[in-house]
Design a protein around this motif. Structure first.
Motif, PDB file in Angstrom:
ATOM      1  N   ASN A  24      49.670  79.640  44.502  1.00  0.00           N
ATOM      2  CA  ASN A  24      48.462  80.334  44.959  1.00  0.00           C
ATOM      3  C   ASN A  24      47.771  81.061  43.809  1.00  0.00           C
ATOM      4  O   ASN A  24      46.540  81.043  43.700  1.00  0.00           O
ATOM      5  CB  ASN A  24      48.808  81.318  46.071  1.00  0.00           C
ATOM      6  CG  ASN A  24      49.217  80.618  47.359  1.00  0.00           C
ATOM      7  OD1 ASN A  24      48.840  79.476  47.589  1.00  0.00           O
ATOM      8  ND2 ASN A  24      50.007  81.295  48.179  1.00  0.00           N
ATOM      9  N   SER A  81      43.999  80.045  42.317  1.00  0.00           N
ATOM     10  CA  SER A  81      42.952  81.063  42.317  1.00  0.00           C
ATOM     11  C   SER A  81      42.382  81.277  40.920  1.00  0.00           C
ATOM     12  O   SER A  81      41.162  81.381  40.739  1.00  0.00           O
ATOM     13  CB  SER A  81      43.524  82.384  42.860  1.00  0.00           C
ATOM     14  OG  SER A  81      42.560  83.412  42.786  1.00  0.00           O
ATOM     15  N   ARG A 112      40.319  78.185  39.802  1.00  0.00           N
ATOM     16  CA  ARG A 112      39.051  78.159  40.528  1.00  0.00           C
ATOM     17  C   ARG A 112      38.077  79.196  39.960  1.00  0.00           C
ATOM     18  O   ARG A 112      36.882  78.916  39.787  1.00  0.00           O
ATOM     19  CB  ARG A 112      39.294  78.430  42.020  1.00  0.00           C
ATOM     20  CG  ARG A 112      38.028  78.312  42.867  1.00  0.00           C
ATOM     21  CD  ARG A 112      38.323  78.502  44.339  1.00  0.00           C
ATOM     22  NE  ARG A 112      39.121  77.388  44.875  1.00  0.00           N
ATOM     23  CZ  ARG A 112      40.404  77.465  45.176  1.00  0.00           C
ATOM     24  NH1 ARG A 112      41.062  78.614  45.012  1.00  0.00           N
ATOM     25  NH2 ARG A 112      41.043  76.425  45.658  1.00  0.00           N
TER      26      ARG A 112
END
Length: 239
Positions: free
Chosen positions: A104, A108, A111
């Motif tokens: 995760n 993140s 991105r």
């Protein structure tokens, strides 16, 4: 092929060596490779390849030994191998390979690196089809014709052989990486200026000056991420 591989390697090594990031990335990659099989390059082809790459970046022996010993010690630290694909300014395409213990977090951060610099992440397969997995091996002290003859004698048919500055660069299928090296070693070549398995864009593009500055900022942001091991793209950044 549109890329000067020695220049790219030297630029990345110069940038990363100042903060030892390159050593940390290799330490992680060596550890993961050593855990995938026997922690011995003679019987573990993945580890052997990573060590070949590390040698061309002058990774210190103690970094290599520490990572292998960590794998031998039965550490329960695990990493996921991830690939992200995305787009940058003006039709640029990017592939990001990562090793992470927190999926995760990495997703993140990747991105955000795209989004804050004029890019966006795509879905799996949105970019990769425009790249070819390629072995890139560089040597000095031979001409392209001499290398071609050596490989022909070893019955190895590669994609391309070019001369770049003082080096000869061989482009081959990924599964030819070790056979090309062994053929060259049989001819007395012991040092390699480049030893990479890369994703090579089928077509490089040139960006307008403003877009290129933004693109380079995006690539820097991606490469600065702790979990990112490799960044591939289709932009010709050579002057």
């Amino acid at each position: 092929m549109g890329r000067k591989w020695n220049n790219i390697k030297d630029k990345k090594a110069s940038k990363d060596a100042n903060t030892s990031r390159i050593y940390a990335k290799f330490g992680r990659e060596i550890y993961v490779a050593a855990r995938q099989g026997e922690p011995n390059p003679d019987s573990n082809q993945t580890l052997k390849f990573v060590l070949e790459r590390a040698k061309t970046y002058n990774v210190p022996k103690h970094i290599i030994d520490r990572a292998i010993e960590k794998a031998k010690g039965g550490s329960d630290e695990t990493y996921d191998e991830l690939r992200y694909e995305g787009f940058g300014p003006s039709g640029s395409m990017v592939i990001v390979d990562a090793l992470t213990n927190n999926v995760n977090r990495t997703a993140s951060e990747v991105r955000a690196a795209f989004g804050k610099n004029g890019g966006n992440m795509g879905v799996s397969g949105s970019v990769a089809y425009m790249f070819d997995a390629t072995a890139v091996i560089g040597i000095e002290g031979k001409t392209a014709d001499e290398v071609l003859e050596l490989l022909m004698e070893a019955d190895i048919d590669v994609r391309d052989i070019i001369e770049e500055d003082d080096s000869v660069i061989v482009y081959a299928e990924p599964d030819q990486f070790h056979s090309v090296q062994e053929a060259l070693r049989s001819a007395g070549i012991t040092e390699f200026t480049v030893a990479e398995l890369t994703m090579l864009a089928q077509n490089d593009i040139k960006l307008p000056e403003e877009a290129q500055a933004q693109f380079e900022k995006m690539i820097d942001a991606l490469e600065d991420l702790e979990d990112v091991q490799q960044v591939y793209h289709n932009v010709d950044l050579e002057d």
